[in-house]
Design a protein around this motif. Structure first.
Motif, PDB file in Angstrom:
ATOM      1  N   HIS A   6     114.651  30.513 -23.729  1.00  0.00           N
ATOM      2  CA  HIS A   6     116.059  30.643 -24.105  1.00  0.00           C
ATOM      3  C   HIS A   6     116.232  31.777 -25.126  1.00  0.00           C
ATOM      4  O   HIS A   6     116.612  31.543 -26.268  1.00  0.00           O
ATOM      5  N   PRO A   7     115.932  33.008 -24.735  1.00  0.00           N
ATOM      6  CA  PRO A   7     116.082  34.118 -25.685  1.00  0.00           C
ATOM      7  C   PRO A   7     117.558  34.352 -26.014  1.00  0.00           C
ATOM      8  O   PRO A   7     118.454  33.991 -25.232  1.00  0.00           O
ATOM      9  N   HIS A   8     117.775  34.953 -27.149  1.00  0.00           N
ATOM     10  CA  HIS A   8     119.149  35.264 -27.540  1.00  0.00           C
ATOM     11  C   HIS A   8     119.682  36.403 -26.667  1.00  0.00           C
ATOM     12  O   HIS A   8     119.028  37.435 -26.499  1.00  0.00           O
ATOM     13  N   VAL A   9     120.852  36.173 -26.087  1.00  0.00           N
ATOM     14  CA  VAL A   9     121.532  37.211 -25.318  1.00  0.00           C
ATOM     15  C   VAL A   9     122.685  37.712 -26.186  1.00  0.00           C
ATOM     16  O   VAL A   9     123.670  37.003 -26.387  1.00  0.00           O
ATOM     17  N   ALA A  10     122.523  38.915 -26.726  1.00  0.00           N
ATOM     18  CA  ALA A  10     123.532  39.485 -27.630  1.00  0.00           C
ATOM     19  C   ALA A  10     124.567  40.262 -26.825  1.00  0.00           C
ATOM     20  O   ALA A  10     124.211  41.047 -25.936  1.00  0.00           O
ATOM     21  N   PHE A  11     125.825  40.053 -27.138  1.00  0.00           N
ATOM     22  CA  PHE A  11     126.907  40.829 -26.528  1.00  0.00           C
ATOM     23  C   PHE A  11     127.383  41.847 -27.557  1.00  0.00           C
ATOM     24  O   PHE A  11     127.642  41.497 -28.722  1.00  0.00           O
ATOM     25  N   LEU A  12     127.436  43.103 -27.142  1.00  0.00           N
ATOM     26  CA  LEU A  12     127.528  44.218 -28.071  1.00  0.00           C
ATOM     27  C   LEU A  12     128.934  44.801 -28.157  1.00  0.00           C
ATOM     28  O   LEU A  12     129.711  44.749 -27.195  1.00  0.00           O
ATOM     29  N   GLY A  13     129.215  45.377 -29.326  1.00  0.00           N
ATOM     30  CA  GLY A  13     130.433  46.146 -29.540  1.00  0.00           C
ATOM     31  C   GLY A  13     130.085  47.426 -30.270  1.00  0.00           C
ATOM     32  O   GLY A  13     129.024  47.539 -30.908  1.00  0.00           O
ATOM     33  N   THR A  28     130.879  55.407 -34.837  1.00  0.00           N
ATOM     34  CA  THR A  28     129.566  55.864 -34.355  1.00  0.00           C
ATOM     35  C   THR A  28     129.497  55.701 -32.835  1.00  0.00           C
ATOM     36  O   THR A  28     130.428  55.210 -32.203  1.00  0.00           O
ATOM     37  N   ARG A  29     128.375  56.144 -32.284  1.00  0.00           N
ATOM     38  CA  ARG A  29     128.097  55.908 -30.863  1.00  0.00           C
ATOM     39  C   ARG A  29     127.066  54.790 -30.693  1.00  0.00           C
ATOM     40  O   ARG A  29     126.500  54.604 -29.614  1.00  0.00           O
ATOM     41  N   GLY A  30     126.830  54.059 -31.770  1.00  0.00           N
ATOM     42  CA  GLY A  30     125.882  52.955 -31.706  1.00  0.00           C
ATOM     43  C   GLY A  30     126.567  51.636 -31.401  1.00  0.00           C
ATOM     44  O   GLY A  30     127.770  51.458 -31.643  1.00  0.00           O
ATOM     45  N   PHE A  31     125.791  50.674 -30.879  1.00  0.00           N
ATOM     46  CA  PHE A  31     126.320  49.363 -30.504  1.00  0.00           C
ATOM     47  C   PHE A  31     125.413  48.282 -31.096  1.00  0.00           C
ATOM     48  O   PHE A  31     124.188  48.448 -31.164  1.00  0.00           O
ATOM     49  N   SER A  32     126.008  47.176 -31.538  1.00  0.00           N
ATOM     50  CA  SER A  32     125.228  46.069 -32.084  1.00  0.00           C
ATOM     51  C   SER A  32     125.920  44.751 -31.755  1.00  0.00           C
ATOM     52  O   SER A  32     127.039  44.724 -31.238  1.00  0.00           O
ATOM     53  N   ASP A  33     125.231  43.658 -32.074  1.00  0.00           N
ATOM     54  CA  ASP A  33     125.694  42.306 -31.746  1.00  0.00           C
ATOM     55  C   ASP A  33     127.053  42.031 -32.393  1.00  0.00           C
ATOM     56  O   ASP A  33     127.183  42.025 -33.619  1.00  0.00           O
ATOM     57  N   ILE A  34     128.041  41.786 -31.563  1.00  0.00           N
ATOM     58  CA  ILE A  34     129.394  41.594 -32.082  1.00  0.00           C
ATOM     59  C   ILE A  34     129.550  40.240 -32.775  1.00  0.00           C
ATOM     60  O   ILE A  34     130.428  40.067 -33.631  1.00  0.00           O
ATOM     61  N   GLU A  35     128.702  39.290 -32.418  1.00  0.00           N
ATOM     62  CA  GLU A  35     128.769  37.982 -33.077  1.00  0.00           C
ATOM     63  C   GLU A  35     128.370  38.089 -34.542  1.00  0.00           C
ATOM     64  O   GLU A  35     128.956  37.440 -35.409  1.00  0.00           O
ATOM     65  N   LEU A  73     112.239  40.224 -19.951  1.00  0.00           N
ATOM     66  CA  LEU A  73     112.844  39.471 -18.845  1.00  0.00           C
ATOM     67  C   LEU A  73     111.707  38.962 -17.959  1.00  0.00           C
ATOM     68  O   LEU A  73     111.107  39.725 -17.195  1.00  0.00           O
ATOM     69  N   LEU A  74     111.431  37.660 -18.066  1.00  0.00           N
ATOM     70  CA  LEU A  74     110.318  37.052 -17.357  1.00  0.00           C
ATOM     71  C   LEU A  74     110.796  35.856 -16.546  1.00  0.00           C
ATOM     72  O   LEU A  74     111.905  35.352 -16.754  1.00  0.00           O
ATOM     73  N   TYR A  75     109.950  35.398 -15.660  1.00  0.00           N
ATOM     74  CA  TYR A  75     110.356  34.388 -14.676  1.00  0.00           C
ATOM     75  C   TYR A  75     110.927  33.120 -15.298  1.00  0.00           C
ATOM     76  O   TYR A  75     111.763  32.446 -14.712  1.00  0.00           O
ATOM     77  N   PHE A  76     110.479  32.752 -16.516  1.00  0.00           N
ATOM     78  CA  PHE A  76     110.926  31.486 -17.084  1.00  0.00           C
ATOM     79  C   PHE A  76     112.209  31.599 -17.907  1.00  0.00           C
ATOM     80  O   PHE A  76     112.710  30.592 -18.399  1.00  0.00           O
ATOM     81  N   ASN A  77     112.741  32.813 -18.102  1.00  0.00           N
ATOM     82  CA  ASN A  77     113.980  32.921 -18.878  1.00  0.00           C
ATOM     83  C   ASN A  77     115.123  33.614 -18.134  1.00  0.00           C
ATOM     84  O   ASN A  77     116.221  33.742 -18.671  1.00  0.00           O
ATOM     85  N   VAL A  78     114.875  34.060 -16.891  1.00  0.00           N
ATOM     86  CA  VAL A  78     115.894  34.860 -16.211  1.00  0.00           C
ATOM     87  C   VAL A  78     117.142  34.057 -15.865  1.00  0.00           C
ATOM     88  O   VAL A  78     118.265  34.576 -15.920  1.00  0.00           O
ATOM     89  N   GLU A  79     116.972  32.774 -15.530  1.00  0.00           N
ATOM     90  CA  GLU A  79     118.152  31.968 -15.202  1.00  0.00           C
ATOM     91  C   GLU A  79     119.031  31.750 -16.430  1.00  0.00           C
ATOM     92  O   GLU A  79     120.256  31.750 -16.346  1.00  0.00           O
ATOM     93  N   HIS A  80     118.398  31.576 -17.570  1.00  0.00           N
ATOM     94  CA  HIS A  80     119.164  31.438 -18.817  1.00  0.00           C
ATOM     95  C   HIS A  80     119.982  32.701 -19.084  1.00  0.00           C
ATOM     96  O   HIS A  80     121.160  32.621 -19.469  1.00  0.00           O
ATOM     97  N   VAL A  81     119.371  33.860 -18.868  1.00  0.00           N
ATOM     98  CA  VAL A  81     120.071  35.132 -19.107  1.00  0.00           C
ATOM     99  C   VAL A  81     121.235  35.283 -18.130  1.00  0.00           C
ATOM    100  O   VAL A  81     122.359  35.637 -18.523  1.00  0.00           O
ATOM    101  N   ARG A  82     120.978  35.008 -16.847  1.00  0.00           N
ATOM    102  CA  ARG A  82     122.040  35.167 -15.839  1.00  0.00           C
ATOM    103  C   ARG A  82     123.228  34.254 -16.140  1.00  0.00           C
ATOM    104  O   ARG A  82     124.390  34.665 -16.070  1.00  0.00           O
ATOM    105  N   GLU A  83     122.938  32.996 -16.507  1.00  0.00           N
ATOM    106  CA  GLU A  83     124.014  32.060 -16.822  1.00  0.00           C
ATOM    107  C   GLU A  83     124.798  32.499 -18.055  1.00  0.00           C
ATOM    108  O   GLU A  83     126.031  32.367 -18.099  1.00  0.00           O
ATOM    109  N   ALA A  84     124.080  33.015 -19.059  1.00  0.00           N
ATOM    110  CA  ALA A  84     124.758  33.464 -20.275  1.00  0.00           C
ATOM    111  C   ALA A  84     125.718  34.612 -19.978  1.00  0.00           C
ATOM    112  O   ALA A  84     126.840  34.672 -20.510  1.00  0.00           O
TER     113      ALA A  84
END
Length: 582
Positions: A435-442, A447-454, A474-485
């Motif tokens: 269950h790795p952290h999936v960061a959504f960026l802004g 700047t032209r940089g992006f970081s975790d908006i949360e 991105l490995l076989y045991f966490n890909v479904e968690h990433v896709r769902e997020a």
């Protein structure tokens, strides 16, 4: 420059050893040995022996073995560790947790036979030695790092209370009983009316002397002083007639070389016991060795410590002892007494050997309550209240995990507590990996940089664009968690999403399952009218993604393509006139 600094500098500058010298540390430190260090090592060795003899007597009683077996642990364990260990101040001998583990586990295997009990304890030490050699050959020393410090924090606290509960009946002069902490507490509570107040007063006085000595005379053999005084008091007064139990006659002379009378296949459960002892021994030994090495300006070799620990336990198994380890308390005594090299352990063994040959008769009137007092004072160091409070403030989740290990030891005992601690550590590691952290960026303003908006609410969102970054491979045991997020975020985003950007800058590895998940995500997004872009992928990840045909589907994702480039491309495309019917 002080002598200590000079010595540590000289040792630190020694060239890395190769060949047989790499696995035989005396060949390294003897080359830089100085004559003036001999007196320091000799004094440290005698001081360590003075500390170790009474402590080993106490730990032998905790292990359910005759008193001399604890002394044998110090005699041969330190001597053989000095030949193969990489630490210059680590002291090897019995420890409270391992003694307790041996005592409560072997009793069920021995079927009431004292000789079988001794043989199983020695066999366990030999099995530990074999495990150490196997771990050394396959370079498994780093595996112990998978057991978190948080787990060990709770485990040690539970072990301390469990050990203390086994000693409190001796302090009150009652029989005690029970198989775990709570049963022991209940048994003690029901027997309190039978308290022997003479024994209790004697034990409390011993505890007071040990605590005061620890506070005002750190590093001094206060336990030896308490032992000597208690023997004198019981020898010259009629107190012994008031119900005091004593150690009795300790056999004179050095231990004989003797192979354990049993084989592994003869004893069910010896392998789990040996593994649990090895786990405790290695963690405690390496932790103490690292702390002392940092203080004295050198580095230890964690892999070499497996050989040192293996040699010490092999000697313990062959010379009528039981599993040994390096402990911080005895090692601190050795260090504070001035030890410069492992030669201090040799002097300690010589001193203990002389005591076994000529002084054992003096121990006959040593009261068991004093040994209980020594154990009770020693185990209080296993409970780190300050660190527990810190963990509570920093992470309630980590504190909960620590309490799981703590509760397991109290409810199930030390052996099962070790197993639970290992399982919880592995489950915690797997959970975090799955269950790795999936960061959504802004965009960071200006700047032209992006970081975790949360974490940075002031970041600017890009209308029509959703940007995410997986903070793991991105490995076989966490890909479904990433896709769902990602899909959950797409559904929760106000306004239509026209493009999703996947930032792979901190995902060093993408396996086949990861690449196929991104291919599936592309197809699902495309069906919803949303474009997928991949950026900042590492070289090996790009190779895998290209092999799965992602570049033909989502567009070029060379190493120089950034999130800002993908956003610019999207915004430019939105400004272009759309063809009729689009």
């Amino acid at each position: 420059m002080t002598e200590a600094t000079t010595s540590s500098d000289a040792l630190a500058r020694s060239a890395p050893a190769r060949g047989w010298r790499a696995v035989f540390p005396p060949a390294q430190w003897l080359r830089t040995y100085r004559a003036q260090w001999l007196s320091h090592d000799a004094i440290a060795g005698v001081t360590l022996a003075a500390y170790g003899i009474p402590v080993s007597l106490a730990y032998a009683s905790l292990a359910g073995l005759p008193a001399q077996y604890g002394i044998y642990c110090y005699l041969v364990g330190g001597l053989f560790y000095a030949l193969f260990g990489s630490s210059r101040q680590l002291a090897i001998g019995p420890t409270s947790a391992i003694s307790m583990l041996v005592g409560v586990t072997v009793v069920g295997m021995a079927d009431g036979d004292p000789a079988r009990f001794v043989s199983i304890a020695a066999l366990t030490a030999c099995v530990i030695a074999a495990m150490c050699v196997i771990a050394w050959i396959f370079k498994l020393s780093s595996l112990v790092n998978f057991i978190s410090e948080t787990i060990l924090l709770g485990f040690k606290a539970g072990a301390a209370l469990t050990i203390a509960m086994t000693q409190l009946p001796k302090l009150f002069g009652v029989k005690g009983g029970g198989h775990n902490f709570f049963e022991g507490a209940y048994s003690l509570a029901t027997q309190l009316p039978d308290t022997n107040f003479a024994v209790l007063a004697f034990g409390v006085a011993a505890i007071a002397l040990l605590v005061l000595g620890e506070k005002f005379l750190p590093g001094r053999p206060i336990a030896l002083f308490v032992v000597v005084v208690s023997i004198i008091v019981l020898s010259v007064t009629p107190l012994i007639d008031l119900g005091f139990k004593v150690v009795g006659v300790v056999p004179q002379g050095l231990p004989e070389f003797r192979l354990p009378g049993l084989r592994v296949r003869d004893v069910d459960g010896v392998l789990p016991l040996a593994f649990a002892c090895l786990l405790l021994a290695y963690v405690e030994s390496v932790s103490a060795a690292r702390a002392l090495a940092q203080k004295n300006g050198y580095e230890i070799d964690p892999r070499q410590e497996l050989l040192g620990l293996g040699a010490a336990n092999l000697a313990a198994g062959f010379f009528q002892a039981y599993p040994v380890a390096g402990g911080l308390s005895q090692s601190s005594v050795n260090d504070k007494a001035g030890a410069k090299t492992p030669l201090a352990l040799v002097f300690a063994s010589i001193t203990i050997g002389l005591a076994l040959m000529y002084l054992t008769g003096l121990l006959a009137n040593l009261p068991n309550v004093v040994l209980a007092a020594i154990v009770l004072v020693a185990v209080k160091g296993l409970i780190d209240i300050r660190e527990l409070r810190h963990v509570w403030k920093v992470s309630r989740y980590e504190f909960f995990v620590s309490m799981v290990a703590f509760s397991a030891v109290l409810l199930e005992g030390i052996l099962k507590g070790v197993i639970v601690a290992v399982l919880v550590s592995m489950l915690l590691l797997i959970r975090r990996a799955a269950h790795p952290h999936v960061a959504f960026l802004g965009r960071i303003p200006g700047t032209r940089g992006f970081s975790d908006i949360e974490r940075n609410p002031d970041n600017e969102t890009i209308p029509g664009v959703l940007i995410f970054r997986v903070e793991a491979s991105l490995l076989y045991f966490n890909v479904e968690h990433v896709r769902e997020a990602v899909w959950n975020k797409v559904r929760a985003t106000a306004g239509p999403v026209k493009m999703v950007v996947c930032d792979l800058s901190i995902s060093p590895i993408v396996d086949l399952a990861g690449a196929r998940m991104l291919k599936t995500l592309h197809s699902q997004l495309e069906a919803a009218g949303i474009r997928l872009r991949l950026v900042a992928a590492h070289a090996s990840a790009r190779d895998m993604l290209r092999a799965e045909g992602l570049e033909e589907r989502v567009g070029y994702f060379g190493r120089r393509v950034t999130v800002a480039d993908a956003v610019d491309e999207f915004q430019v495309s939105r400004l272009k006139p759309q063809p009729d019917g689009a």
